[in-house]
Design an enzyme around this catalytic site. Structure first.
Site, mmCIF file in Angstrom:
data_model
loop_
_atom_site.group_PDB
_atom_site.id
_atom_site.type_symbol
_atom_site.label_atom_id
_atom_site.label_comp_id
_atom_site.label_asym_id
_atom_site.label_seq_id
_atom_site.Cartn_x
_atom_site.Cartn_y
_atom_site.Cartn_z
ATOM 1 N N GLY A 1 -13.537 3.758 7.954
ATOM 2 C CA GLY A 1 -12.811 2.794 7.119
ATOM 3 C C GLY A 1 -12.149 1.644 7.839
ATOM 4 N N ILE B 1 -5.706 0.007 8.123
ATOM 5 C CA ILE B 1 -4.898 1.125 8.595
ATOM 6 C C ILE B 1 -5.740 1.982 9.560
ATOM 7 C CG2 ILE B 1 -3.571 3.162 7.909
ATOM 8 C CD1 ILE B 1 -2.953 1.746 5.264
ATOM 9 N N ASP C 1 -22.138 4.969 4.104
ATOM 10 C CA ASP C 1 -21.651 4.645 2.757
ATOM 11 C C ASP C 1 -21.378 5.977 2.067
ATOM 12 O OD1 ASP C 1 -21.374 4.155 0.073
ATOM 13 O OD2 ASP C 1 -23.075 2.774 -0.067
ATOM 14 N N VAL C 2 -20.115 6.232 1.740
ATOM 15 C CA VAL C 2 -19.752 7.571 1.237
ATOM 16 C C VAL C 2 -20.210 7.844 -0.195
ATOM 17 C CG1 VAL C 2 -17.798 7.862 2.822
ATOM 18 C CG2 VAL C 2 -17.409 6.862 0.537
ATOM 19 N N TYR D 1 -1.261 0.249 -10.148
ATOM 20 C CA TYR D 1 -2.052 1.151 -9.291
ATOM 21 C C TYR D 1 -3.074 1.916 -10.150
ATOM 22 C CZ TYR D 1 -2.952 3.540 -4.883
ATOM 23 O OH TYR D 1 -3.539 4.002 -3.730
ATOM 24 N N LYS E 1 -5.898 9.146 -6.379
ATOM 25 C CA LYS E 1 -5.103 9.664 -5.239
ATOM 26 C C LYS E 1 -4.525 11.040 -5.576
ATOM 27 C CE LYS E 1 -5.367 6.260 -2.181
ATOM 28 N NZ LYS E 1 -6.302 6.356 -1.051
ATOM 29 N N ILE F 1 0.982 -1.844 3.013
ATOM 30 C CA ILE F 1 0.637 -2.631 4.213
ATOM 31 C C ILE F 1 -0.362 -3.705 3.774
ATOM 32 C CG2 ILE F 1 -0.524 -2.540 6.466
ATOM 33 C CD1 ILE F 1 0.466 0.353 6.745
ATOM 34 N N ARG F 2 -0.165 -4.930 4.230
ATOM 35 C CA ARG F 2 -1.059 -6.010 3.800
ATOM 36 C C ARG F 2 -2.418 -5.893 4.509
ATOM 37 N NH1 ARG F 2 0.300 -10.411 1.102
ATOM 38 N NH2 ARG F 2 2.506 -10.352 1.557
ATOM 39 N N SER G 1 -7.843 -4.649 1.451
ATOM 40 C CA SER G 1 -7.789 -4.011 0.125
ATOM 41 C C SER G 1 -6.638 -4.537 -0.713
ATOM 42 C CB SER G 1 -7.627 -2.495 0.266
ATOM 43 O OG SER G 1 -8.852 -1.913 0.575
HETATM 44 P P1 NDP Z 1 -9.081 -1.764 4.154
HETATM 45 O O1 NDP Z 1 -9.585 -2.728 3.134
HETATM 46 O O2 NDP Z 1 -8.861 -2.254 5.523
HETATM 47 O O3 NDP Z 1 -9.996 -0.463 4.184
HETATM 48 C C1 NDP Z 1 -10.647 0.070 3.077
HETATM 49 C C2 NDP Z 1 -11.924 0.652 3.588
HETATM 50 O O4 NDP Z 1 -12.606 1.388 2.548
HETATM 51 C C3 NDP Z 1 -12.883 -0.402 4.103
HETATM 52 O O5 NDP Z 1 -13.160 -0.206 5.471
HETATM 53 C C4 NDP Z 1 -14.116 -0.165 3.254
HETATM 54 O O6 NDP Z 1 -15.309 -0.319 4.005
HETATM 55 C C5 NDP Z 1 -13.968 1.278 2.881
HETATM 56 N N1 NDP Z 1 -14.897 1.629 1.797
HETATM 57 C C6 NDP Z 1 -14.917 1.169 0.524
HETATM 58 N N2 NDP Z 1 -15.998 1.661 -0.107
HETATM 59 C C7 NDP Z 1 -16.655 2.450 0.776
HETATM 60 C C8 NDP Z 1 -17.832 3.247 0.727
HETATM 61 N N3 NDP Z 1 -18.586 3.340 -0.382
HETATM 62 N N4 NDP Z 1 -18.207 3.946 1.833
HETATM 63 C C9 NDP Z 1 -17.488 3.880 2.966
HETATM 64 N N5 NDP Z 1 -16.369 3.131 3.094
HETATM 65 C C10 NDP Z 1 -15.959 2.433 2.004
HETATM 66 O O7 NDP Z 1 -7.711 -1.208 3.502
HETATM 67 P P2 NDP Z 1 -6.614 -0.153 3.930
HETATM 68 O O8 NDP Z 1 -6.594 0.031 5.375
HETATM 69 O O9 NDP Z 1 -5.404 -0.602 3.221
HETATM 70 O O10 NDP Z 1 -7.129 1.179 3.207
HETATM 71 C C11 NDP Z 1 -7.392 2.397 3.879
HETATM 72 C C12 NDP Z 1 -6.830 3.555 3.069
HETATM 73 O O11 NDP Z 1 -5.403 3.467 3.068
HETATM 74 C C13 NDP Z 1 -7.247 3.623 1.608
HETATM 75 O O12 NDP Z 1 -7.472 4.968 1.251
HETATM 76 C C14 NDP Z 1 -6.003 3.109 0.890
HETATM 77 O O13 NDP Z 1 -5.925 3.592 -0.435
HETATM 78 C C15 NDP Z 1 -4.938 3.716 1.768
HETATM 79 N N6 NDP Z 1 -3.598 3.154 1.609
HETATM 80 C C16 NDP Z 1 -3.363 1.816 1.778
HETATM 81 C C17 NDP Z 1 -2.108 1.292 1.636
HETATM 82 C C18 NDP Z 1 -1.839 -0.167 1.790
HETATM 83 O O14 NDP Z 1 -0.768 -0.620 1.393
HETATM 84 N N7 NDP Z 1 -2.718 -0.949 2.369
HETATM 85 C C19 NDP Z 1 -0.961 2.151 1.297
HETATM 86 C C20 NDP Z 1 -1.297 3.561 1.182
HETATM 87 C C21 NDP Z 1 -2.576 4.021 1.324
HETATM 88 P P3 NDP Z 1 -16.277 -1.588 3.743
HETATM 89 O O15 NDP Z 1 -15.374 -2.754 3.769
HETATM 90 O O16 NDP Z 1 -17.236 -1.485 4.873
HETATM 91 O O17 NDP Z 1 -16.881 -1.387 2.393
HETATM 92 C C1 N5H Z 2 0.720 -0.696 -6.630
HETATM 93 C C2 N5H Z 2 -0.059 -1.369 -5.785
HETATM 94 C C3 N5H Z 2 -0.575 -2.719 -6.171
HETATM 95 C C4 N5H Z 2 -1.885 -2.627 -6.974
HETATM 96 C C5 N5H Z 2 -3.028 -2.532 -6.020
HETATM 97 C C6 N5H Z 2 -3.833 -1.529 -5.883
HETATM 98 C C7 N5H Z 2 -4.716 -1.348 -4.734
HETATM 99 C C8 N5H Z 2 -5.578 -0.365 -4.696
HETATM 100 C C9 N5H Z 2 -6.403 -0.050 -3.490
HETATM 101 C C10 N5H Z 2 -7.875 -0.268 -3.654
HETATM 102 C C11 N5H Z 2 -8.558 0.446 -2.524
HETATM 103 C C12 N5H Z 2 -8.156 -1.765 -3.600
HETATM 104 C C13 N5H Z 2 -9.573 -2.156 -3.928
HETATM 105 O O1 N5H Z 2 -10.431 -1.339 -4.213
HETATM 106 C C14 N5H Z 2 -9.868 -3.627 -3.855
HETATM 107 C C15 N5H Z 2 -11.273 -3.984 -4.320
HETATM 108 O O2 N5H Z 2 -11.348 -3.977 -5.741
HETATM 109 C C16 N5H Z 2 -11.625 -5.423 -3.862
HETATM 110 N N1 N5H Z 2 -11.631 -5.548 -2.393
HETATM 111 C C17 N5H Z 2 -12.734 -5.322 -1.637
HETATM 112 O O3 N5H Z 2 -13.814 -5.001 -2.133
HETATM 113 C C18 N5H Z 2 -12.576 -5.445 -0.134
HETATM 114 C C19 N5H Z 2 -13.483 -6.552 0.354
HETATM 115 C C20 N5H Z 2 -12.882 -4.088 0.501
HETATM 116 C C21 N5H Z 2 -12.782 -4.105 2.007
HETATM 117 O O4 N5H Z 2 -11.913 -3.180 -0.013
HETATM 118 C C22 N5H Z 2 -12.274 -1.886 -0.230
HETATM 119 N N2 N5H Z 2 -11.276 -1.089 -0.639
HETATM 120 O O5 N5H Z 2 -13.397 -1.498 -0.070
HETATM 121 C C23 N5H Z 2 -0.470 -0.740 -4.491
HETATM 122 C C24 N5H Z 2 -0.097 -1.499 -3.210
HETATM 123 C C25 N5H Z 2 1.397 -1.816 -3.204
HETATM 124 C C26 N5H Z 2 -0.417 -0.614 -1.994
HETATM 125 C C27 N5H Z 2 -1.895 -0.424 -1.730
HETATM 126 C C28 N5H Z 2 -2.694 -1.622 -1.425
HETATM 127 C C29 N5H Z 2 -2.394 0.854 -1.784
HETATM 128 C C30 N5H Z 2 -3.775 1.271 -1.466
HETATM 129 O O6 N5H Z 2 -4.139 2.413 -1.818
HETATM 130 O O7 N5H Z 2 -4.519 0.539 -0.803
#
Ligand code: NDP
Ligand code: N5H
Length: 257
Positions: A14, A21, A67-68, A158, A165, A194-195, A198
């Site tokens: 990830g 993170i 890809d999971v 969320y 989750k 954390i910014r 996602s």
């Molecule tokens: P990132 O966007 O940096 O990471 C999200 C990752 O999910 C990406 O690397 C993405 O890979 C991967 N992903 C999405 N779809 C797939 C898939 N089908 N197969 C494999 N990988 C996939 O965001 P974060 O670091 O914020 O997120 C990491 C984790 O931390 C998540 O579980 C999130 O919910 C959790 N989290 C985040 C918080 C936050 O505030 N940011 C707070 C608490 C928890 P790719 O881009 O290659 O698709």
């Molecule tokens: C209460 C909040 C604010 C509402 C936000 C929710 C965030 C949810 C997390 C998911 C993982 C975000 C997500 O799937 C974004 C995608 O729809 C679009 N983005 C992408 O496709 C990018 C390019 C790829 C890399 O992202 C992924 N995930 O594949 C929560 C926040 C205060 C905290 C937070 C951000 C939590 C969390 O779980 O990440």
């Protein structure tokens, strides 16, 4: 016993970019002397993940696609690890996804396909990868995932991710129950906001961060380094008595009423 992870190998899933993170976890593991195997989903991220891996102190040669949502991908990925590396000592699952349209408004409007997609990628994937990782964890070890407070209580926007989750956190407990007999522990870290990529495009992210600065016991926001260092603890033998647990790395925000 020491917190050095020299001679230990961990899979980190990830890393999308340097804000991920998962990258915070990788940096902490690297500092502790561990060997890291990176997996990524989108091909567009291969080059950047490899560049990041090369920028670390240690030598982390393995950067593999996984890809999971695809069972074949997961199987091939772990078979490659088995062939090229052999035993692993743990895994950090840092993966979640929900459609943007479902991260606003009412949870009630989530349709069946989007509900299943969010649960597939954000929750079931931990079970799917743990099943394959177990085969390589011949010396026992530790599996870790990331969750958020929205899995325990309703937090605005969320929505379906909170439900996913909650399912992920329950999976942590059932997996801990299954894998304990193999000396494998399973835990989660509930990180504060954390910014990251996602979190991009979330309208009121600034006000969420501000509220934490004002109300959390530590009066500060969470950093990827803080999550990374707790991950090292959970992946090391220092946490050998801990399984099925959810540790909040959130400046204590979750205890505030
Ligand atoms: P990132 O966007 O940096 O990471 C999200 C990752 O999910 C990406 O690397 C993405 O890979 C991967 N992903 C999405 N779809 C797939 C898939 N089908 N197969 C494999 N990988 C996939 O965001 P974060 O670091 O914020 O997120 C990491 C984790 O931390 C998540 O579980 C999130 O919910 C959790 N989290 C985040 C918080 C936050 O505030 N940011 C707070 C608490 C928890 P790719 O881009 O290659 O698709
Ligand atoms: C209460 C909040 C604010 C509402 C936000 C929710 C965030 C949810 C997390 C998911 C993982 C975000 C997500 O799937 C974004 C995608 O729809 C679009 N983005 C992408 O496709 C990018 C390019 C790829 C890399 O992202 C992924 N995930 O594949 C929560 C926040 C205060 C905290 C937070 C951000 C939590 C969390 O779980 O990440």
């Amino acid at each position: 016993m020491s917190l050095s992870l020299e001679g230990k190998t961990f899979v980190v899933m990830g890393v999308a970019n340097k804000r991920s993170i998962a990258w915070g976890i990788a940096r902490s593991l690297d500092k502790a002397g561990a060997t890291i195997i990176f997996t990524y989903a989108g091909e567009r991220f291969e080059k950047s993940v490899r560049e990041l891996a090369d920028s670390l102190e240690g030598s982390h040669k393995h950067v593999l696609p996984c890809d999971v949502t695809n069972d074949e991908d997961i199987k091939t990925c772990f078979e490659t690890i088995q062939k090229e590396v052999g035993t692993i000592h743990g895994l950090a699952h840092c993966i979640a996804f929900a459609e943007k349209e479902d991260l606003q408004g009412e949870y009630l409007n989530t349709n069946r396909d989007n509900f299943l997609l969010a649960h597939n990628i954000s929750s079931y994937s931990l079970t799917a990868v743990s099943k394959e990782a177990r085969k390589l964890m011949t010396e026992g070890g530790s599996i870790l995932t990331l969750t958020y407070l929205g899995g325990e209580r309703i937090l605005q926007n969320y929505n379906v991710m909170g439900v996913a989750k909650a399912s992920l956190e329950a999976s942590v407990r059932y997996l801990a129950g299954d894998l304990g007999k193999d000396g494998i522990r399973v835990n989660s870290i509930s990180a504060g906001p954390i910014r990251t990529l996602s979190a991009k495009g979330i309208g009121d992210f600034n006000s969420i961060l501000k509220e934490i600065e004002e109300k959390a016991p530590l009066r500060k926001n969470t950093t990827p380094e803080e999550v990374g260092d707790t991950a090292v603890f959970l992946l090391s033998d220092y946490s050998r008595g801990v399984t099925g647990e959810n540790i909040h790395v959130d400046s204590g925000y979750h205890i505030v009423g």
